[in-house]
Write a protein that holds these residues in place. Structure first.
Motif, PDB file in Angstrom:
ATOM      1  N   ASP A 166     -12.052  -3.869   9.064  1.00 41.26           N
ATOM      2  CA  ASP A 166     -12.628  -2.716   9.766  1.00 41.26           C
ATOM      3  C   ASP A 166     -12.894  -3.014  11.241  1.00 41.26           C
ATOM      4  O   ASP A 166     -13.911  -2.615  11.802  1.00 41.26           O
ATOM      5  CB  ASP A 166     -13.919  -2.261   9.086  1.00 41.26           C
ATOM      6  CG  ASP A 166     -14.365  -0.877   9.544  1.00 41.26           C
ATOM      7  OD1 ASP A 166     -13.483  -0.046   9.874  1.00 41.26           O
ATOM      8  OD2 ASP A 166     -15.578  -0.636   9.603  1.00 41.26           O
ATOM      9  N   ASN A 181       0.808  -1.220   0.000  1.00 42.04           N
ATOM     10  CA  ASN A 181       0.000   0.000   0.000  1.00 42.04           C
ATOM     11  C   ASN A 181       0.842   1.272   0.000  1.00 42.04           C
ATOM     12  O   ASN A 181       0.340   2.357  -0.232  1.00 42.04           O
ATOM     13  CB  ASN A 181      -0.985   0.014   1.178  1.00 42.04           C
ATOM     14  CG  ASN A 181      -0.274  -0.064   2.523  1.00 42.04           C
ATOM     15  OD1 ASN A 181       0.940  -0.109   2.597  1.00 42.04           O
ATOM     16  ND2 ASN A 181      -1.056  -0.085   3.594  1.00 42.04           N
ATOM     17  N   ASP A 182       2.148   1.150   0.275  1.00 43.00           N
ATOM     18  CA  ASP A 182       3.063   2.288   0.185  1.00 43.00           C
ATOM     19  C   ASP A 182       3.724   2.248  -1.193  1.00 43.00           C
ATOM     20  O   ASP A 182       4.614   1.435  -1.450  1.00 43.00           O
ATOM     21  CB  ASP A 182       4.120   2.208   1.295  1.00 43.00           C
ATOM     22  CG  ASP A 182       5.124   3.354   1.232  1.00 43.00           C
ATOM     23  OD1 ASP A 182       4.951   4.256   0.388  1.00 43.00           O
ATOM     24  OD2 ASP A 182       6.081   3.339   2.016  1.00 43.00           O
ATOM     25  N   GLU A 211       2.712   2.295  12.587  1.00 44.93           N
ATOM     26  CA  GLU A 211       2.586   0.865  12.345  1.00 44.93           C
ATOM     27  C   GLU A 211       3.644   0.046  13.089  1.00 44.93           C
ATOM     28  O   GLU A 211       3.471  -1.159  13.280  1.00 44.93           O
ATOM     29  CB  GLU A 211       2.661   0.581  10.844  1.00 44.93           C
ATOM     30  CG  GLU A 211       1.473   1.132  10.075  1.00 44.93           C
ATOM     31  CD  GLU A 211       1.478   0.707   8.621  1.00 44.93           C
ATOM     32  OE1 GLU A 211       2.505   0.155   8.161  1.00 44.93           O
ATOM     33  OE2 GLU A 211       0.457   0.908   7.940  1.00 44.93           O
ATOM     34  N   ARG A 251      -8.593  -1.014  11.387  1.00 38.41           N
ATOM     35  CA  ARG A 251      -9.480  -0.564  10.316  1.00 38.41           C
ATOM     36  C   ARG A 251      -8.948  -0.959   8.936  1.00 38.41           C
ATOM     37  O   ARG A 251      -9.715  -1.351   8.057  1.00 38.41           O
ATOM     38  CB  ARG A 251      -9.659   0.949  10.401  1.00 38.41           C
ATOM     39  CG  ARG A 251     -10.341   1.405  11.685  1.00 38.41           C
ATOM     40  CD  ARG A 251     -10.447   2.919  11.766  1.00 38.41           C
ATOM     41  NE  ARG A 251     -11.348   3.438  10.745  1.00 38.41           N
ATOM     42  CZ  ARG A 251     -11.582   4.734  10.561  1.00 38.41           C
ATOM     43  NH1 ARG A 251     -10.968   5.636  11.333  1.00 38.41           N
ATOM     44  NH2 ARG A 251     -12.420   5.133   9.642  1.00 38.41           N
ATOM     45  N   ALA A 252      -7.641  -0.859   8.762  1.00 37.25           N
ATOM     46  CA  ALA A 252      -7.066  -1.083   7.435  1.00 37.25           C
ATOM     47  C   ALA A 252      -6.830  -2.554   7.114  1.00 37.25           C
ATOM     48  O   ALA A 252      -6.999  -2.977   5.967  1.00 37.25           O
ATOM     49  CB  ALA A 252      -5.742  -0.318   7.317  1.00 37.25           C
ATOM     50  N   TYR A 253      -6.445  -3.338   8.124  1.00 32.57           N
ATOM     51  CA  TYR A 253      -5.974  -4.697   7.846  1.00 32.57           C
ATOM     52  C   TYR A 253      -6.818  -5.801   8.478  1.00 32.57           C
ATOM     53  O   TYR A 253      -6.525  -6.979   8.283  1.00 32.57           O
ATOM     54  CB  TYR A 253      -4.527  -4.850   8.333  1.00 32.57           C
ATOM     55  CG  TYR A 253      -3.572  -3.825   7.782  1.00 32.57           C
ATOM     56  CD1 TYR A 253      -3.463  -3.626   6.408  1.00 32.57           C
ATOM     57  CD2 TYR A 253      -2.779  -3.045   8.618  1.00 32.57           C
ATOM     58  CE1 TYR A 253      -2.596  -2.693   5.886  1.00 32.57           C
ATOM     59  CE2 TYR A 253      -1.903  -2.103   8.115  1.00 32.57           C
ATOM     60  CZ  TYR A 253      -1.810  -1.927   6.744  1.00 32.57           C
ATOM     61  OH  TYR A 253      -0.947  -0.995   6.231  1.00 32.57           O
ATOM     62  N   SER A 274      -5.878   2.341  13.641  1.00 25.00           N
ATOM     63  CA  SER A 274      -5.737   2.481  12.189  1.00 25.00           C
ATOM     64  C   SER A 274      -5.430   1.142  11.531  1.00 25.00           C
ATOM     65  O   SER A 274      -5.857   0.875  10.397  1.00 25.00           O
ATOM     66  CB  SER A 274      -4.637   3.496  11.862  1.00 25.00           C
ATOM     67  OG  SER A 274      -3.382   3.060  12.356  1.00 25.00           O
ATOM     68  N   GLN A 275      -4.720   0.282  12.239  1.00 26.22           N
ATOM     69  CA  GLN A 275      -4.398  -1.026  11.669  1.00 26.22           C
ATOM     70  C   GLN A 275      -5.591  -1.980  11.743  1.00 26.22           C
ATOM     71  O   GLN A 275      -5.794  -2.797  10.838  1.00 26.22           O
ATOM     72  CB  GLN A 275      -3.179  -1.618  12.370  1.00 26.22           C
ATOM     73  CG  GLN A 275      -1.936  -0.756  12.188  1.00 26.22           C
ATOM     74  CD  GLN A 275      -0.665  -1.560  12.281  1.00 26.22           C
ATOM     75  OE1 GLN A 275      -0.206  -2.143  11.306  1.00 26.22           O
ATOM     76  NE2 GLN A 275      -0.071  -1.570  13.465  1.00 26.22           N
TER      77      GLN A 275
END
Length: 267
Positions: free
Chosen positions: A88, A14-15, A166, A83-85, A80-81
């Motif tokens: 949700d 994703n980066d 992260e 939610r992203a990975y 945030s992790q």
């Protein structure tokens, strides 16, 4: 349970700056060294010609050795992790045994997010490669090539500071780029695990959001008296009860782990 970990093409993370960020650190470190009067006086051959030799190995490295990675975090409970990975917040986070991960044919890299430290670490690696090359008669031989390949591979441990939360540890494995007749292919040659050479795995391809992503599933060696999974973290929106987790883990042959609930008040 297969007891394998999937390693995916680093260029498809994703980066979008993944490989480019580390190469930029290399460029900044070279500029820093060339502008350092004390270093230039002490090592006159630490010059543009030397770094051109380094660049000739680092820049096209992916045409020979292709990096695939699996990403972990030192922090199990970051919103945030979730939610992203983790669907949700509806998923799980597994705490792997670090000894088991380090027993695979991989290199574990704790990601550095501070660019000043990245540049200093790159400078140190380049200076070490230069000194070793001088000690071997300034021949730019096999040792020099190996040193440069390691620098080129391990620079993936540098990331943009925007990803700092992260707290990533990445597991790196290299695939070989082979030419089969007139077809370039990615091949897993294996590596060393627990002091023994292990065979490579079949390289596969999957499609995600229209992108073709190369991957390889690498087995985790069995360690006596060392649980593979040490912790299970339950996401903030996860509806499973303890029994659901325990019975499933038992079916997978896993025991001796702790279960934690996320502290994130997310719904």
């Amino acid at each position: 349970m297969n007891k394998k970990i999937r390693f995916s093409d680093i260029n498809m993370m994703n980066d979008y700056q993944e490989e480019r960020w580390g190469y930029r650190v290399f460029e900044l470190a070279v500029t820093n060294i060339l502008n350092d009067e004390l270093l230039q006086k002490k090592f006159p051959s630490l010059n543009e010609a030397f770094f051109q030799k380094v660049d000739e190995i680092i820049a096209p490295l992916q045409l020979l050795l292709y990096p695939v990675i699996s990403c972990f975090s030192k922090d199990p409970d970051v919103l945030s992790q979730w939610r992203a990975y983790a669907d949700d917040g509806r998923g799980f986070a597994l705490g792997f045994n670090g000894v088991a991960l380090n027993s695979m044919p991989v290199t574990l890299l704790e990601v550095e997010y501070d660019q000043k430290i990245q540049i200093e670490e790159m400078k140190t690696a380049l200076l070490a490669a230069h000194i070793r090359n001088l000690e071997s008669g300034n021949d730019f031989g096999s040792q020099f090539r190996t040193d440069c390949q390691l620098i080129g591979a391990w620079k993936v441990g540098f990331k943009n500071s925007a990803f700092r939360e992260e707290k990533e540890v990445r597991s790196l494995h290299m695939l070989d780029v082979c030419v089969d007749g007139d077809r370039p292919r990615l091949v897993d040659a294996g590596g060393e695990a627990l002091g023994k050479e292990v065979n490579g795995e079949q390289v596969g391809y999957r499609v995600q959001d229209g992108a073709i992503i190369a991957y390889v599933d690498i087995p985790i060696p069995h360690l006596d008296n060392a649980p593979l999974i040490q912790e299970v973290w339950v996401g903030p929106k996860n509806i499973n009860g303890i029994g659901n987790i325990v019975y499933f883990m038992s079916e997978c042959g896993l025991k001796d782990y702790a279960i934690h609930q996320s502290k994130a008040s997310y719904r």
